[in-house]
Structures are given as C-alpha cells and as structure tokens.
Design a protein around this motif. Structure first.
Motif: not given
Length: 261
Positions: A211-212, A219, A228, A232, A235
């Motif tokens: 995800v990073n 985003l 953001t 993240r 997710y």
C-alpha cells in the motif's frame, strides 16, 4: 523492500482499444515496450491503485506477472497526437501513470486449449477472491500464455469497493459472489490448502509495503479521507480484515464450484 522502477515514456506506439480504459503500447527511456495504463482514463487513479496492489501482491505470491513500473508522461505528448480522444486522455494523464512490461508474442489464455492444474487454478481463484477481482471470466480471462507458461495481467477491476467506499469495512468481510463466473473455478479443488499457504505469505507488514507504494498524487480524489495517510490506512485495514476472514470467501468459492462439477 518492495519498490517499483520509474521510467519516462518516450513514444506512444498504438492504443489497445479492446481495453475499456484505452491502455496503449508505449516505449520508455529504457528502450522497453510497456502496456501503459492512464490515470486520466474513466476509472481514474483507482484503477491504477487496484492494478498496483493486485499486481504487486501477485508477484509477491509467486505468480508470473509482467514487471510493473511507474511511467512518467510529459505534457508534450498531448500536443502532437492527431486523435482527439487519445489527445484528451494523454493531457489528463500528465505525471505518474502505471505500466506493465509488454509480453511480445503472448497469446490470450484459452481454457479450451490449455488446462491449468488444480493447485495453480486454486491459487489464482484465491487471489481473485481476496482482491474481489471480477474480471477473470471466460469472456475476458486476463491471462496470457507466453513461452508456454501462464501469466496474469490486468488487476484494474479489483477492489471495486473503492469506487464508492460505502460500508467498506463490512465489505471486507463479505464473500465474493462473482467468483461463480471465474474461468478457473471448475479446476480449483485445492482452495483450503492454498488458503493456508497464502496466509503464511501475507501479513500486515507485507500489506503495508504494498500500500505504501501508492503515489501520493493518486490519493487526492476521495473527500472521505482528510489526509493521504488516512487514505492508505483504509486500504491497509480493508486488506487486513479481508485476509483475516478468508474463510468466508473460500466457502463461497467452494460452494459455487460444487454447482459446476
């Protein structure tokens, strides 16, 4: 650490009009050809996020998957393109996009021609249940045969919850009913074994690494998340919850398969 290379697009070769988001074959400054997916296409950055998460996870789990790269598109590309539709797409996609290595000479997987063994079929079905990938059907398999081996492509239709984010935590726990249409479901007789195998390969740290990788500029289109970092985190939470409740989508897949055999 997981990381993607960044290339600069140097030449727009040809559109792939069979794709709903109008991807294209393009050349980059490393002299390789790529299938370029545009952030300015209909689904916007969400399709790129799904492709990035799905493709990176597939590679981590050992599937044959073309290398994913970030592809930087200069604003000059939109100025000389004679096709107005493509010109608009290029102008809307200036900046960072996503691309996959182009597998020259690959042919579309045909289940009537190529048989996939039970273990590999179960692995692919598990992945698509986890990602809620609705786009691996007989009509559109999104798999290629290249050098006599099966390759996965195109995960942009995965994680469809993120197009609205309604009840997303609850959606993470839901079975994936569309698995009944999966092209490999009839052969996926080892789902419980694969579930154990794959859950040993995925954890919160792996999910966080994947995800990073999402660029900050992808985003910025969801008002639900003030930062953001919060975007993240959503997710990460969705994928972590879904992994913890894999028994639900495995049961759904097994039940759906029982109706086919």
């Amino acid at each position: 650490m997981m990381q993607l290379r960044t290339v600069n697009v140097t030449r727009y070769v040809t559109p792939l009009r069979e794709g709903g988001s109008m991807p294209a074959i393009a050349e980059a400054d490393d002299n390789f050809l790529y299938v370029l997916k545009f952030r300015g296409a209909g689904q916007g950055p969400n399709a790129l996020i799904a492709e990035l998460i799905g493709g990176t996870l597939a590679r981590h789990l050992g599937f044959r998957m073309p290398e994913l790269v970030f592809a930087n598109l200069d604003e000059a590309f939109g100025r000389t393109e004679p096709d107005e539709e493509i010109q608009d797409l290029l102008k809307a996609s200036v900046g960072l996009n996503l691309a996959l290595h182009y597998l020259s000479g690959a042919i579309t997987f045909d289940p009537a021609v190529t048989t996939v063994d039970a273990h590999l079929a179960s692995q692919i079905v598990w992945l698509d249940c986890f990602l809620t990938n609705m786009d691996r059907t007989c009509r559109n398999t999104n798999m290629l045969i290249w050098h006599k081996e099966l390759w996965l492509i195109d995960h942009g239709a995965s994680l469809y919850f993120h197009h609205s984010w309604q009840n997303w935590q609850a959606q993470a726990k839901r079975p994936f009913s569309l698995i009944k249409d999966h092209v490999l479901l009839p052969h996926a007789s080892m789902l419980e074994i694969v579930d154990t195998e794959f859950k040993a390969l995925i954890n919160e740290d792996i999910i966080a690494e994947i995800v990073n990788l999402i660029p900050d500029e992808w985003l910025g289109n969801e008002d639900l998340f003030p930062t953001t970092q919060a975007y993240r985190a959503a997710y990460m939470e969705f994928l972590t919850i879904r992994l913890a409740h894999s028994n639900l989508f495995i049961k759904e897949a097994i039940d759906a398969r029982s109706l086919l055999i």
